[in-house]
Design a protein around this motif. Structure first.
Motif, PDB file in Angstrom:
ATOM      1  N   PRO A  32     -10.629 -36.846 -38.897  1.00 43.70           N
ATOM      2  CA  PRO A  32      -9.509 -37.341 -38.075  1.00 43.70           C
ATOM      3  C   PRO A  32      -8.744 -36.206 -37.392  1.00 43.70           C
ATOM      4  CG  PRO A  32      -9.497 -38.415 -40.209  1.00 43.70           C
ATOM      5  CD  PRO A  32     -10.526 -37.336 -40.275  1.00 43.70           C
ATOM      6  N   PHE A  33      -8.590 -35.076 -38.082  1.00 43.73           N
ATOM      7  CA  PHE A  33      -7.905 -33.933 -37.474  1.00 43.73           C
ATOM      8  C   PHE A  33      -8.668 -33.458 -36.242  1.00 43.73           C
ATOM      9  CE2 PHE A  33      -7.707 -29.339 -36.958  1.00 43.73           C
ATOM     10  CZ  PHE A  33      -6.356 -29.177 -36.701  1.00 43.73           C
ATOM     11  N   LEU A  34      -9.971 -33.311 -36.368  1.00 39.87           N
ATOM     12  CA  LEU A  34     -10.783 -32.847 -35.242  1.00 39.87           C
ATOM     13  C   LEU A  34     -10.782 -33.860 -34.097  1.00 39.87           C
ATOM     14  CD1 LEU A  34     -13.797 -31.262 -37.141  1.00 39.87           C
ATOM     15  CD2 LEU A  34     -11.950 -30.068 -35.943  1.00 39.87           C
ATOM     16  N   GLU A  35     -10.800 -35.133 -34.429  1.00 41.91           N
ATOM     17  CA  GLU A  35     -10.729 -36.169 -33.393  1.00 41.91           C
ATOM     18  C   GLU A  35      -9.411 -36.098 -32.639  1.00 41.91           C
ATOM     19  OE1 GLU A  35     -11.501 -39.679 -35.688  1.00 41.91           O
ATOM     20  OE2 GLU A  35     -13.679 -39.415 -35.561  1.00 41.91           O
ATOM     21  N   MET A  36      -8.328 -35.847 -33.352  1.00 40.72           N
ATOM     22  CA  MET A  36      -7.022 -35.713 -32.692  1.00 40.72           C
ATOM     23  C   MET A  36      -6.992 -34.484 -31.802  1.00 40.72           C
ATOM     24  SD  MET A  36      -4.321 -36.752 -35.639  1.00 40.72           S
ATOM     25  CE  MET A  36      -4.415 -38.340 -36.427  1.00 40.72           C
ATOM     26  N   ALA A  37      -7.548 -33.391 -32.292  1.00 39.55           N
ATOM     27  CA  ALA A  37      -7.583 -32.158 -31.498  1.00 39.55           C
ATOM     28  C   ALA A  37      -8.400 -32.364 -30.228  1.00 39.55           C
ATOM     29  CB  ALA A  37      -8.152 -31.016 -32.333  1.00 39.55           C
ATOM     30  N   GLN A  38      -9.520 -33.034 -30.344  1.00 42.14           N
ATOM     31  CA  GLN A  38     -10.370 -33.279 -29.182  1.00 42.14           C
ATOM     32  C   GLN A  38      -9.666 -34.189 -28.186  1.00 42.14           C
ATOM     33  OE1 GLN A  38     -14.114 -35.171 -30.017  1.00 42.14           O
ATOM     34  NE2 GLN A  38     -14.970 -34.572 -28.054  1.00 42.14           N
ATOM     35  N   ALA A  39      -8.954 -35.184 -28.675  1.00 41.49           N
ATOM     36  CA  ALA A  39      -8.250 -36.127 -27.802  1.00 41.49           C
ATOM     37  C   ALA A  39      -7.163 -35.431 -26.988  1.00 41.49           C
ATOM     38  CB  ALA A  39      -7.656 -37.257 -28.623  1.00 41.49           C
ATOM     39  N   GLU A  40      -6.614 -34.344 -27.514  1.00 39.33           N
ATOM     40  CA  GLU A  40      -5.561 -33.611 -26.800  1.00 39.33           C
ATOM     41  C   GLU A  40      -6.135 -32.769 -25.667  1.00 39.33           C
ATOM     42  OE1 GLU A  40      -2.357 -34.076 -27.075  1.00 39.33           O
ATOM     43  OE2 GLU A  40      -2.686 -35.531 -28.679  1.00 39.33           O
ATOM     44  N   ASP A  41      -7.449 -32.573 -25.654  1.00 36.22           N
ATOM     45  CA  ASP A  41      -8.149 -31.885 -24.569  1.00 36.22           C
ATOM     46  C   ASP A  41      -7.531 -30.529 -24.226  1.00 36.22           C
ATOM     47  OD1 ASP A  41     -10.272 -31.738 -22.757  1.00 36.22           O
ATOM     48  OD2 ASP A  41      -9.067 -32.586 -21.128  1.00 36.22           O
ATOM     49  N   GLY A  42      -7.267 -29.750 -25.258  1.00 35.98           N
ATOM     50  CA  GLY A  42      -6.762 -28.394 -25.055  1.00 35.98           C
ATOM     51  C   GLY A  42      -5.258 -28.282 -24.922  1.00 35.98           C
ATOM     52  N   ALA A  43      -4.555 -29.414 -24.883  1.00 34.90           N
ATOM     53  CA  ALA A  43      -3.097 -29.368 -24.779  1.00 34.90           C
ATOM     54  C   ALA A  43      -2.509 -28.892 -26.110  1.00 34.90           C
ATOM     55  CB  ALA A  43      -2.540 -30.746 -24.430  1.00 34.90           C
ATOM     56  N   GLU A  44      -1.414 -28.172 -26.011  1.00 38.59           N
ATOM     57  CA  GLU A  44      -0.741 -27.696 -27.218  1.00 38.59           C
ATOM     58  C   GLU A  44       0.007 -28.840 -27.883  1.00 38.59           C
ATOM     59  OE1 GLU A  44       2.834 -24.625 -28.170  1.00 38.59           O
ATOM     60  OE2 GLU A  44       1.289 -23.935 -26.786  1.00 38.59           O
ATOM     61  N   VAL A  45      -0.139 -28.942 -29.200  1.00 43.71           N
ATOM     62  CA  VAL A  45       0.572 -29.960 -29.971  1.00 43.71           C
ATOM     63  C   VAL A  45       1.231 -29.293 -31.166  1.00 43.71           C
ATOM     64  CG1 VAL A  45      -0.905 -31.886 -29.300  1.00 43.71           C
ATOM     65  CG2 VAL A  45      -1.470 -30.554 -31.312  1.00 43.71           C
ATOM     66  N   LYS A  46       2.269 -29.912 -31.653  1.00 39.85           N
ATOM     67  CA  LYS A  46       2.958 -29.388 -32.826  1.00 39.85           C
ATOM     68  C   LYS A  46       2.230 -29.856 -34.081  1.00 39.85           C
ATOM     69  CE  LYS A  46       7.473 -29.195 -30.708  1.00 39.85           C
ATOM     70  NZ  LYS A  46       8.859 -29.637 -30.752  1.00 39.85           N
ATOM     71  N   LEU A  47       2.056 -28.945 -35.015  1.00 38.34           N
ATOM     72  CA  LEU A  47       1.380 -29.267 -36.266  1.00 38.34           C
ATOM     73  C   LEU A  47       2.088 -30.411 -36.983  1.00 38.34           C
ATOM     74  CD1 LEU A  47      -0.788 -28.782 -38.364  1.00 38.34           C
ATOM     75  CD2 LEU A  47       0.636 -26.948 -39.306  1.00 38.34           C
ATOM     76  N   ARG A  48       3.406 -30.413 -36.980  1.00 39.30           N
ATOM     77  CA  ARG A  48       4.146 -31.485 -37.660  1.00 39.30           C
ATOM     78  C   ARG A  48       3.802 -32.838 -37.053  1.00 39.30           C
ATOM     79  NH1 ARG A  48       4.873 -32.250 -42.212  1.00 39.30           N
ATOM     80  NH2 ARG A  48       5.277 -30.039 -42.285  1.00 39.30           N
ATOM     81  N   ASP A  49       3.613 -32.904 -35.739  1.00 37.93           N
ATOM     82  CA  ASP A  49       3.235 -34.168 -35.100  1.00 37.93           C
ATOM     83  C   ASP A  49       1.862 -34.630 -35.582  1.00 37.93           C
ATOM     84  OD1 ASP A  49       5.629 -34.151 -33.703  1.00 37.93           O
ATOM     85  OD2 ASP A  49       4.731 -33.350 -31.862  1.00 37.93           O
ATOM     86  N   VAL A  50       0.936 -33.696 -35.700  1.00 38.08           N
ATOM     87  CA  VAL A  50      -0.404 -34.026 -36.188  1.00 38.08           C
ATOM     88  C   VAL A  50      -0.336 -34.502 -37.635  1.00 38.08           C
ATOM     89  CG1 VAL A  50      -2.702 -33.089 -36.712  1.00 38.08           C
ATOM     90  CG2 VAL A  50      -1.548 -32.455 -34.587  1.00 38.08           C
ATOM     91  N   ILE A  51       0.438 -33.815 -38.451  1.00 36.08           N
ATOM     92  CA  ILE A  51       0.588 -34.213 -39.854  1.00 36.08           C
ATOM     93  C   ILE A  51       1.156 -35.626 -39.939  1.00 36.08           C
ATOM     94  CG2 ILE A  51       1.902 -33.755 -41.970  1.00 36.08           C
ATOM     95  CD1 ILE A  51       1.559 -30.728 -41.290  1.00 36.08           C
ATOM     96  N   ASN A  52       2.153 -35.929 -39.130  1.00 38.32           N
ATOM     97  CA  ASN A  52       2.739 -37.275 -39.145  1.00 38.32           C
ATOM     98  C   ASN A  52       1.730 -38.323 -38.687  1.00 38.32           C
ATOM     99  OD1 ASN A  52       5.222 -36.427 -40.139  1.00 38.32           O
ATOM    100  ND2 ASN A  52       6.061 -36.099 -38.098  1.00 38.32           N
TER     101      ASN A  52
END
Length: 67
Positions: free
Chosen positions: A11-31
């Motif tokens: 799921p983490f990798l799927e979220m990272a791929q969905a962001e398509d290189g955009a920067e995201v906050k780790l806390r947002d991913v954890i939530n």
């Protein structure tokens, strides 16, 4: 029950791929992952015996390092 880092990996990798290189906050991913796994507030706030890190943050941190 909080999943282990192997269960968080895909799921983490799927979220990272969905962001398509955009920067995201780790806390947002954890939530987002906590929501995906339907974790309770008690599970989200539980800390390791050291009290320095949450039980939830720990396996997600391993998922990040393993990618």
């Amino acid at each position: 029950m909080i999943p282990n880092y192997q269960q968080f990996m895909r799921p983490f990798l799927e979220m990272a791929q969905a962001e398509d290189g955009a920067e995201v906050k780790l806390r947002d991913v954890i939530n987002q992952l906590a929501n995906k796994f339907n974790l309770t507030e008690a599970e989200r706030s539980e800390t390791l015996p050291s009290g320095k890190q949450s039980v939830l943050d720990n396996p997600i941190g391993y998922s990040i390092q393993a990618r």
